[in-house]
Each structure stands twice: as structure tokens, then as C-alpha cells.
Design an enzyme around this catalytic site. Structure first.
Site, mmCIF file in Angstrom:
data_model
loop_
_atom_site.group_PDB
_atom_site.id
_atom_site.type_symbol
_atom_site.label_atom_id
_atom_site.label_comp_id
_atom_site.label_asym_id
_atom_site.label_seq_id
_atom_site.Cartn_x
_atom_site.Cartn_y
_atom_site.Cartn_z
ATOM 1 N N THR A 14 0.432 -0.861 -0.032
ATOM 2 C CA THR A 14 0.010 0.037 0.188
ATOM 3 C C THR A 14 0.648 1.258 0.130
ATOM 4 O O THR A 14 0.425 1.975 -0.643
ATOM 5 C CB THR A 14 -1.156 0.261 1.245
ATOM 6 O OG1 THR A 14 -1.709 -1.079 0.679
ATOM 7 C CG2 THR A 14 -1.291 1.428 1.671
ATOM 8 N N TYR A 28 -7.969 1.061 -3.075
ATOM 9 C CA TYR A 28 -6.501 2.094 -4.411
ATOM 10 C C TYR A 28 -6.183 0.396 -4.777
ATOM 11 O O TYR A 28 -6.469 -0.283 -4.554
ATOM 12 C CB TYR A 28 -5.681 2.670 -3.248
ATOM 13 C CG TYR A 28 -5.015 1.435 -2.379
ATOM 14 C CD1 TYR A 28 -3.833 0.473 -1.905
ATOM 15 C CD2 TYR A 28 -6.173 1.140 -1.053
ATOM 16 C CE1 TYR A 28 -3.342 -0.740 -0.920
ATOM 17 C CE2 TYR A 28 -5.317 0.576 0.598
ATOM 18 C CZ TYR A 28 -4.542 -0.583 -0.084
ATOM 19 O OH TYR A 28 -4.403 -1.143 1.075
ATOM 20 N N SER A 60 2.034 -7.337 -0.878
ATOM 21 C CA SER A 60 2.128 -8.321 -0.361
ATOM 22 C C SER A 60 0.638 -9.190 0.205
ATOM 23 O O SER A 60 1.724 -10.624 0.342
ATOM 24 C CB SER A 60 2.610 -8.500 0.701
ATOM 25 O OG SER A 60 1.494 -8.016 2.464
ATOM 26 N N THR A 93 1.476 -4.536 3.827
ATOM 27 C CA THR A 93 1.111 -4.711 5.973
ATOM 28 C C THR A 93 0.673 -6.142 6.044
ATOM 29 O O THR A 93 1.024 -6.468 6.705
ATOM 30 C CB THR A 93 0.350 -3.784 6.714
ATOM 31 O OG1 THR A 93 -1.031 -4.482 6.101
ATOM 32 C CG2 THR A 93 0.440 -2.111 5.892
ATOM 33 N N LYS A 164 0.172 -8.090 12.204
ATOM 34 C CA LYS A 164 -0.859 -7.085 11.944
ATOM 35 C C LYS A 164 -2.281 -7.268 13.263
ATOM 36 O O LYS A 164 -2.565 -8.636 12.578
ATOM 37 C CB LYS A 164 -1.091 -7.388 10.160
ATOM 38 C CG LYS A 164 -2.105 -6.442 10.128
ATOM 39 C CD LYS A 164 -1.797 -6.166 8.409
ATOM 40 C CE LYS A 164 -3.202 -5.028 8.336
ATOM 41 N NZ LYS A 164 -3.561 -5.112 7.070
ATOM 42 N N GLU A 282 1.141 -18.252 24.814
ATOM 43 C CA GLU A 282 1.527 -19.159 23.336
ATOM 44 C C GLU A 282 0.919 -20.516 24.561
ATOM 45 O O GLU A 282 0.715 -20.609 25.818
ATOM 46 C CB GLU A 282 2.754 -19.454 23.597
ATOM 47 C CG GLU A 282 3.928 -19.424 24.799
ATOM 48 C CD GLU A 282 5.359 -19.007 24.503
ATOM 49 O OE1 GLU A 282 5.663 -19.796 24.532
ATOM 50 O OE2 GLU A 282 5.884 -17.794 24.796
HETATM 51 C C1 SIN Z 1 -0.206 -5.455 0.958
HETATM 52 O O1 SIN Z 1 -0.220 -5.909 2.419
HETATM 53 O O2 SIN Z 1 0.503 -5.157 0.122
HETATM 54 C C2 SIN Z 1 -1.484 -4.294 1.090
HETATM 55 C C3 SIN Z 1 -2.080 -4.368 1.661
HETATM 56 C C4 SIN Z 1 -1.197 -2.840 2.896
HETATM 57 O O3 SIN Z 1 -0.031 -2.425 2.664
HETATM 58 O O4 SIN Z 1 -1.630 -2.535 3.330
#
Ligand code: SIN
Length: 315
Positions: A14, A28, A60, A93, A164, A282
């Protein structure tokens, strides 16, 4: 020695995304702008000695083993250059935590390797990518910094812990029980705890040709849940999987039908690793049980650890 520098490796995400409308933070297309263009748009970076390289240009979610291999090899190349103080990797992300863990397990870097990202595209009214890049470069050049870390929204997370946690907030990552390594404030690092530990001493075969071209072993993740059955495991085993990571309930417990299928798979030579689907904590007290445990790794990181191990070295 040449002038010390920081190398920035672009992989898309992103952070490099564009949208037709400034107000649109979700509609986007990721991975549209090159890393040189992104860096060139940040005036304060004119004062920093940087070199950039576009290693990939992907969303990603589509990360794959070919990109991981190329990225790990470029990191190893640059880390070996005396004048390189550290590396920054721009990344989406969505799988950042997986790439961070992979590089942590493979490289054991004595210099910093800093992954950064953005939750808003580069064309947004108020993009977060430029500040994240500036912060990541500050960490990569920070005296004493080492190991693989992620920097997002001013927070520094260690590769083993980062995850994340949020679909939309700019501060989308957490470090679970471990907590963050520190905070970046006006390009200064406030360190809270130690850097990620270096791992084993020998280079992983993946970093050298011809091993780098070999296919990675298939390792899959199955989740235990109400109503789970043996079917997924049976079809994965029939499809040639070499390892199964089970994301168990709570303290790694597994539905009896799924557990029976996993025991059967293990008896056929498939490696089975127990993790938990809980985001925090864990699996404890399961040593010596039917399945090995992943020592606190999340299911996606345990999958990578098992792949690396099957490829020739315990990660
Ligand atoms: C990605 O992971 O490439 C798209 C989403 C992001 O970067 O937040």
C-alpha cells in the site's frame, strides 16, 4: 571505507499504492510507484546517504517463495558491504510479519534490517508511508541497532513478535505479550527493551546457489474449530504436504476428529506442529505430547520455521 549508507529495498504494498481519489483509503491498487520515486518525494531524505533497489513490486497478499528468496539474498548481499549501516525494506502490511520472521530466521543480522509499510496509499490525503519511511531510516541508522524489526506508526516491533492486528488503523501492528522494542520520536529512538536475538551461526543453504533455486517444501496450516473434521488434513496429505501447522483452540487443544487425522498424517511421516489460534500467549505445558510445539510462534511464523527446518536447518 566508502561513505556509510542505508539501503532501501522496495517490494510494493500500500505504501507504493495509488488511488484515483485522494479521499479513498481503501479503493486503491497496491504496488504502483517505484521505490526511487517514493524516496525522491521526501525532502528530508536529501540529507541521508541512501541507495535504493526495487526487489519486487507486489501486493504482499501475493508474497511467494521466489520473492522471499530474492529478498533474502539481496539483504545478505548488502549486509556484507562494510559501508552499509542498515537496510530498510518497504513492504505491504498483510504479510509483513511473515517476511520479517523469515529474514530474522535466515540472516541473524548484526546490523538492522527494518521493514516498514503503510496503511494508506501514497496518493491519500494524508498518507502514512512517508513518515514510516523516515522513521524506519532513522532506526536503520541508529547506533547499536541490530536484528530484524518492523517500524509502523512510530512503533518498533521485533520480528519474532510482530503481528498485524488491525484491518484499518494506521497503528496496525502489535508485539503481543512481549511489547514493542521502542518508539521513534522525531527521528530519535526511545528503546524499551533489547533488539531481536541473533540466531544460529551458519548461513542457511537457501542463501546460496544452487539451493536457492530448489522448491520450498509444502507446509500448510489447518485450524481447529467447532465441527472440524479430518477432510482437510486428508486432502493435504494426499496432495503431498510435508508439514502441517495446527492452529489449535486455546492452549493448543485440537478437535478430536482433526487430532485423529493429524496423528495419522504424522504416522505417515508428515511433520505436525502445534500452535494456538489465540492472538496472545503461547501453548504451554505441551512438551512431550503427541505433537511438537512452535515455541510461541504464531501459525504463519511456525509454518515458515517448519519450511526452513525441512529445507535443511532448524530456524
Ligand atoms: C499489501 O499488503 O501489500 C497491501 C495491504 C497493505 O500494504 O496494507
Amino acid at each position: 571505507m566508502n561513505r556509510p549508507k542505508i539501503v532501501v529495498l522496495g517490494t510494493g504494498g500500500t505504501l507504493a499504492g495509488t488511488s484515483p481519489a485522494m479521499h479513498d483509503n481503501i479503493g486503491y491498487t497496491a504496488a504502483q510507484l517505484g521505490i526511487a520515486q517514493l524516496l525522491g518525494a521526501i525532502p528530508s531524505l536529501e540529507r541521508v546517504s541512501l541507495e535504493s533497489e526495487q526487489v519486487a513490486q507486489i501486493d504482499s497478499k501475493d508474497m511467494d517463495e521466489a520473492v522471499w528468496t530474492a529478498l533474502a539474498q539481496r539483504c545478505a548481499h548488502w549486509l556484507a558491504q562494510e559501508e552499509v549501516e542498515g537496510i530498510v525494506i518497504t513492504h505491504g502490511t498483510d504479510t509483513l510479519e511473515e517476511t520479517a520472521y523469515l529474514l530474522h530466521a535466515l540472516l541473524m543480522p548484526a546490523k538492522p534490517v527494518v521493514l516498514t509499510c503503510a496503511m494508506r496509499p501514497a496518493t491519500a490525503l494524508s498518507p502514512d508511508g512517508p513518515q514510516n519511511i523516515v522513521d524506519a531510516i532513522a532506526v536503520a541508522g541508529w547506533p547499536g541497532a541490530r536484528g530484524v524489526v518492523a517500524v509502523c506508526a512510530g512503533v518498533v516491533h521485533g520480528a519474532p513478535d510482530v503481528r498485524k492486528e488491525h484491518t484499518y488503523r494506521l497503528d496496525a501492528f502489535g508485539s503481543g505479550d512481549a511489547g514493542p522494542i521502542g518508539y521513534v520520536e522525531e527521528s530519535k529512538l526511545r528503546l524499551l527493551r533489547s533488539w531481536p536475538e541473533a540466531l544460529a551461526a551458519a548461513p542457511h543453504p537457501l542463501l546460496s546457489a544452487p539451493a536457492s533455486g530448489a522448491p520450498w517444501p509444502q507446509v500448510d496450516i489447518v485450524t481447529s474449530h467447532a465441527g472440524a473434521s479430518a477432510r482437510t488434513v486428508q486432502s493435504l496429505v494426499a496432495g503431498g504436504t510435508r508439514g502441517l501447522v495446527v492452529a489449535g483452540t486455546g492452549n493448543g487443544t485440537i478437535h478430536h476428529a482433526l487430532e485423529a487425522a493429524l496423528l495419522e498424517a504424522q504416522a505417515q511421516g508428515v511433520r505436525v506442529m502445534r500452535t494456538t489460534r489465540c492472538p496472545l500467549g503461547e501453548v504451554i505445558g505441551a512438551e512431550g505430547g503427541a505433537f511438537e510445539t512452535a515455541h510461541g510462534l504464531s501459525p504463519v511464523k511456525a509454518r515458515i520455521a517448519l519450511q526452513l527446518e525441512l529445507m535443511g536447518r532448524a530456524a
